[in-house]
Motif scaffolding. Structure first.
Motif, PDB file in Angstrom:
ATOM      1  N   HIS A 128       0.017 105.524 -35.669  1.00  0.00           N
ATOM      2  CA  HIS A 128      -0.985 106.585 -35.692  1.00  0.00           C
ATOM      3  C   HIS A 128      -1.317 107.055 -37.106  1.00  0.00           C
ATOM      4  CE1 HIS A 128      -1.504 107.362 -31.335  1.00  0.00           C
ATOM      5  NE2 HIS A 128      -0.343 106.751 -31.286  1.00  0.00           N
ATOM      6  N   ILE A 130      -3.479 107.179 -40.274  1.00  0.00           N
ATOM      7  CA  ILE A 130      -4.919 106.991 -40.441  1.00  0.00           C
ATOM      8  C   ILE A 130      -5.158 106.049 -41.617  1.00  0.00           C
ATOM      9  CG2 ILE A 130      -7.093 108.132 -41.028  1.00  0.00           C
ATOM     10  CD1 ILE A 130      -6.034 110.599 -39.552  1.00  0.00           C
ATOM     11  N   ILE A 170     -10.723 107.023 -42.818  1.00  0.00           N
ATOM     12  CA  ILE A 170     -11.110 108.279 -42.183  1.00  0.00           C
ATOM     13  C   ILE A 170     -12.472 108.234 -41.502  1.00  0.00           C
ATOM     14  CG2 ILE A 170      -9.675 109.650 -43.716  1.00  0.00           C
ATOM     15  CD1 ILE A 170     -12.184 110.426 -45.266  1.00  0.00           C
ATOM     16  N   LYS A 192     -14.113 105.089 -40.476  1.00  0.00           N
ATOM     17  CA  LYS A 192     -14.335 103.785 -39.831  1.00  0.00           C
ATOM     18  C   LYS A 192     -15.278 102.871 -40.610  1.00  0.00           C
ATOM     19  CE  LYS A 192     -15.314 104.830 -35.476  1.00  0.00           C
ATOM     20  NZ  LYS A 192     -15.441 104.614 -34.026  1.00  0.00           N
ATOM     21  N   THR A 216      -9.515 105.532 -35.937  1.00  0.00           N
ATOM     22  CA  THR A 216      -9.336 105.334 -37.380  1.00  0.00           C
ATOM     23  C   THR A 216      -7.892 105.016 -37.748  1.00  0.00           C
ATOM     24  OG1 THR A 216      -8.946 107.706 -37.713  1.00  0.00           O
ATOM     25  CG2 THR A 216     -11.222 106.926 -37.894  1.00  0.00           C
ATOM     26  N   THR A 217      -7.041 104.793 -36.750  1.00  0.00           N
ATOM     27  CA  THR A 217      -5.622 104.572 -37.004  1.00  0.00           C
ATOM     28  C   THR A 217      -5.295 103.081 -37.112  1.00  0.00           C
ATOM     29  OG1 THR A 217      -5.049 104.463 -34.656  1.00  0.00           O
ATOM     30  CG2 THR A 217      -5.066 106.654 -35.697  1.00  0.00           C
TER      31      THR A 217
END
Length: 213
Positions: free
Chosen positions: A88, A90, A93, A95, A104-105
């Motif tokens: 999770h 990122i 931030i 995409k 975004t992860t």
């Protein structure tokens, strides 16, 4: 002192969220029951008997349907307030890296579910080498973060997206990580998980031994 029970949580079994599974199992079996995260147990198994054996600080990252992992220090799962969730982190931030990703992860970019969401195909059906090369590049960014936050001696990679066929190349990931990770004189060792489906069993046996002794 007795550990406080951790109530279950997670996106895949929504009906289990907040349920006291450990205490209910204790009552059902009439014996002590220990509940631990699956990735943490596999990581412990790999640290003790698999790809991380011989190293003091092991970061285990599994890339499968999702992305999980754990930090193992001197043969024990490192303490944490809630849980380890490397998937999770990122990565991007807004995409711009993977515009059609679901989030975004790291997990949304390189997991099997994330890849299937973007392509409509199961990972094993994707034979385009560029797709797998891109996944290795993105994974390297994720491992950069794992390295700078956890400072491990070795990163062990497991899960079907690593050990399956086709798979994200460990060698390519290592090459990209050398390009990305500049703060240290050298990158951590990168190893493939060795225990397969038995990793969790090895970890559970070691975890149980530690609780009993």
């Amino acid at each position: 002192s007795q550990k406080k029970e951790t109530l279950l949580g997670g996106p895949n079994l929504k009906d289990w969220v907040g349920k006291p599974l450990q205490s209910e199992l204790n009552e059902f079996f009439g014996a002590p029951v220990f509940v631990e995260n699956d990735a943490a147990l596999v990581g412990l198994g790999e640290a003790m008997r698999g790809g991380g054996r011989g190293f003091g600080i092991v970061a285990y990252v599994t890339v499968s349907t999702g992305v999980g992992g754990a930090k193992i220090v001197n043969g024990t799962i490192d303490p944490r307030s809630v849980g380890f969730e490397p998937g999770h982190e990122i990565i991007d931030i807004d995409k711009t890296l993977v515009p059609d990703a679901s989030g975004t992860t790291l997990e949304s970019y390189i997991s099997g579910a994330g890849l299937m969401n973007r392509t409509g195909k199961k990972p094993k059906e994707i034979t385009d080498p560029k797709v797998w090369d891109d996944l290795a590049h993105i994974l390297a960014y994720g491992l950069n973060n794992v390295a700078v936050f956890w400072s491990p001696d070795v990163i062990v990679l497991g899960g079907s997206m690593i050990t399956g066929e086709p798979a994200i190349s460990i060698e390519k990931t290592e090459e990209y990580l050398k390009e990305v990770l500049k703060i240290y004189p050298e990158i951590p060792k990168i190893r493939k998980a060795e225990l397969g489906d038995l990793g969790g069993l090895h970890g559970a046996l070691e975890y149980l031994r530690q609780q009993v002794i």
